[in-house]
Design an enzyme around this catalytic site. Structure first.
Site, PDB file in Angstrom:
ATOM      1  N   ASP A   1    -109.995  35.714  -4.676  1.00 35.91           N
ATOM      2  CA  ASP A   1    -108.624  35.276  -4.912  1.00 35.91           C
ATOM      3  C   ASP A   1    -107.613  36.333  -4.484  1.00 35.91           C
ATOM      4  O   ASP A   1    -106.442  36.017  -4.221  1.00 35.91           O
ATOM      5  CB  ASP A   1    -108.418  34.882  -6.373  1.00 35.91           C
ATOM      6  CG  ASP A   1    -108.869  35.961  -7.363  1.00 35.91           C
ATOM      7  OD1 ASP A   1    -109.521  36.929  -6.932  1.00 35.91           O
ATOM      8  OD2 ASP A   1    -108.587  35.816  -8.572  1.00 35.91           O
TER       9      ASP A   1
ATOM     10  N   CYS B   1    -109.017  44.482 -12.864  1.00 40.79           N
ATOM     11  CA  CYS B   1    -109.068  45.792 -12.250  1.00 40.79           C
ATOM     12  C   CYS B   1    -108.013  46.685 -12.881  1.00 40.79           C
ATOM     13  O   CYS B   1    -107.344  46.307 -13.840  1.00 40.79           O
ATOM     14  CB  CYS B   1    -108.811  45.674 -10.741  1.00 40.79           C
ATOM     15  SG  CYS B   1    -109.916  44.522  -9.886  1.00 40.79           S
TER      16      CYS B   1
END
EC number: 6.3.5.4
Length: 637
Positions: free
Chosen positions: A94, A2
């Site tokens: 996660d 990201c």
């Protein structure tokens, strides 16, 4: 994978959207968190848990902790198992595991992570912010601090675009970019922008920004003690550890594929993946260059080897045309790199990732770091000459170097001999540090305008490397000292930076199995003779590869992503751009470099007096960087 960014300030500019400069990193969604004095921004590339439950910023159920996260935690299932009796999880991501791991363990959770990550976690109760970067610097994190303002981002361009930031230039950093082709450690071209070092975290009470502290939570365990197991036992252990590392990194809720150059490292990663999924049809990506036969500038064509590996492993091979229009793509590359790095390899990474994304592959695994962990560069082989070089009297050594410098600049062997003998007469570790140099430091300093140049004479780029050896006082192996430098500087500040930036430019996540934490730590305990045996680099790794790959691939000459840069600069595509970017008028307007010295360097390179090709490329990269990051705020490419 990201993009993350944030602001800590008494007054956050509401008109600024930090996500605008990092949307390419996260095309699958975005979010923002605001509280008095802080803003956290996120753009999402969805890899695990594609549902809305994985969106960020993410908060704990009680609202106390907020996280924005870039990366992958490969052991997150193990970590989550220690938390399920205390917390109820809403997702399979996660990110949520790391969020509750921090809630449970605080900053001690970072030592438990095996993965690639950069993240920010904000405690809404204590109003404390923590920023962290993974152990080996796979994921980037920049931060700016001045006058009560803290900015941070996955990319430098976010900070450069923020209104009112101080863009004072760090001239020693520019020396670094010309010396190494990258800037090792914290320095960037901006005086007030730093890179958070690998294995470090920042702690900041946002109401007292002057109380910022930076702490190391991990360091490379080069301790000078080696395993006493037999070679055959260590061979078995390396085989299983590498297999485990690859298997961990195959976790994904989106399609994944592989870089496959045809070299040992990427081919072995591919073979391990095939071992993990023998019935699955895997896909590798390789570059098809215009130079399909023989060698150029010391590089060998990889394509025949990639095809051989693909046939041997029975996998699909996608051949991607290099398609390098250097004039068209030069500025775009510098923009995405964030830093004025001088290398042509990023073009090939970008082309492969663009094709992979088009084909629906959002994740790529590759062989990056195999050379840095197990040895693989020519400078490692150069260590075999050290016992002889130490016996040569300094005056004879300098004469030898001057004699070699009379040879043709076009011959790759002579270029390597010049580098090997350049430090004759110096202490051994200083000579080793100069293996990384691209330009003599005296020549480097003379390139700068006189006023600036006077301030730079005390800046010796190799001092950072030499000082770093104090962290590993018991490691006496010269090879391991070099590998420590590779893992601490060359890898995160050069290879990993361009791999991350070029892949994320098109929304692709890259993974690095050779940087599995347990695998790296195992490597530091290997006897150095099992890394480099005589002049055979990656000795034990090659023995593992013999179980999976053809001998011709395992024992082929070392090569890399190559382009005919010397031809481009002399008379080819880059020649006109060089004349424009490094014209006397352009250099005088910029006011940093001395036009006379720069043009003398160009002539010396053309005449073969020295090999300054990449340093000249670096000067052009610096000019491109200034035009995009300083002159007009930031590029809109």
């Amino acid at each position: 994978m990201c993009g993350i960014a944030g602001i800590v300030s008494a007054s956050v500019a509401s008109s600024v959207d930090l996500r605008s400069t990092i949307r390419h990193r996260g095309p699958d969604g975005e979010g923002i968190f605001n509280a008095p004095g802080i803003q956290l921004a996120h753009t999402r590339l969805a890899i695990l848990d594609l549902s809305p439950n994985g969106k960020q910023p993410m908060q704990t159920a009680d609202g106390r902790y907020v996280i924005i996260f870039n990366g992958e935690i490969y052991n997150h299932h193990d970590l989550r198992a220690t938390l399920t009796d205390r917390y109820v999880f809403r997702s399979t991501s996660d990110t949520e595991t790391l969020l509750y791991g921090f809630a449970a363990y605080g900053t001690a959770v970072f030592k438990k992570l095996n993965g690639i990550f950069a993240c920010a976690i904000f405690d809404t109760v204590t109003r404390e912010l923590v920023l962290v970067r993974d152990q080996f610097g796979v994921k980037p994190l920049y931060y700016y601090q001045k006058d009560g303002l803290l900015l941070f981002s996955s990319e430098l361009k976010t900070i450069a675009a923020y209104p009112g930031v101080d863009k004072s230039i760090d001239y020693p950093a520019l020396v670094n970019y010309l010396h190494f082709l990258y800037s090792p450690g914290m320095q960037t071209p901006f005086q007030y922008v730093s890179k958070l070092l690998p294995g470090h975290y920042i702690h900041l009470p946002i109401d007292e920004p002057q109380a910022i502290s930076i702490k190391r939570y991990y360091d490379l365990p080069f301790r000078g003690t080696y395993s006493e197991q037999s070679e055959s036992q260590l061979l078995e252990e390396l085989d299983e550890r590498l297999f485990t590392a690859v298997k961990r990194q195959l976790q994904s809720d989106v399609p994944l594929a592989f870089f496959l150059s045809g070299g040992l490292d990427s081919s072995l990663i591919m073979a391990m993946a095939k071992r993990a999924h023998p019935q699955e049809r895997l896909t590798g990506y390789t570059i098809r260059t215009a130079f399909r036969h023989g060698k150029f500038e010391g590089f060998e064509n990889d394509l025949p080897y990639a095809r051989q590996v693909a046939a041997h492993l029975n996998i699909d091979l996608v051949e991607v045309d290099a398609d390098v229009d250097i004039v068209r793509d030069f500025d775009r590359m510098i923009y995405h790199l964030d830093e004025p790095q001088a290398d042509t390899a990023p073009f090939n990474v970008l082309n492969i990732c663009r094709e992979a994304r088009k084909n629906g592959h959002t994740v790529l695994l590759g062989g990056t770091a195999g050379d840095d962990v197990f040895s693989g560069y020519r400078r490692h082989q150069a260590l075999t000459m050290e016992p002889f070089l130490n016996k040569i009297p300094p005056v004879v050594g300098r004469l030898l170097n001057r004699t070699i410098n009379l040879g043709a600049n076009d011959a790759p062997l002579l270029r390597r001999l010049r580098k090997l003998t350049a430090g004759m007469g110096q202490p051994q570790q200083e000579r080793m540090a100069d293996y990384f140099a691209r330009l003599p430091i005296a020549t480097n300093h003379k390139l700068f305008e006189r006023t600036i140049g006077h301030t730079l004479h005390d800046h010796q780029p190799r001092h950072q490397l030499l000082t770093a050896l104090e962290r590993i006082p018991n490691e006496k192996s010269l090879l391991n000292q070099l590998l420590f430098w590779e893992l601490s500087y060359f890898l995160p500040d050069h290879n990993l930076n361009y791999t991350d930036k070029m892949s994320m430019a098109v929304g692709v996540e890259t993974r690095v199995p050779f940087l599995d934490t347990e695998l790296v730590e195992f490597s530091t305990k290997l006897p150095p003779s099992l890394k480099m045996h005589g002049r055979t680099t990656k000795y034990l790794l090659r023995k593992v590869a013999e179980r999976y790959l053809p001998s011709a691939v395992i024992y082929r000459p070392k090569t890399g992503f190559g382009t005919p840069l010397r031809d481009w600069l002399r008379s080819g595509q880059l020649n006109e751009m060089l004349k424009c970017y490094l014209s006397e008028e352009s250099l005088r307007q910029r006011g940093i470099f001395d036009p006379v010295a720069v043009h003398q360097l160009i002539r010396d390179n053309q005449n073969g007096k020295l090999d300054a090709t990449y340093s000249i490329w670096g000067l052009m990269a610096i000019e491109s960087w200034f035009r995009q990051f300083v002159d007009s705020g930031h590029s809109t490419l």
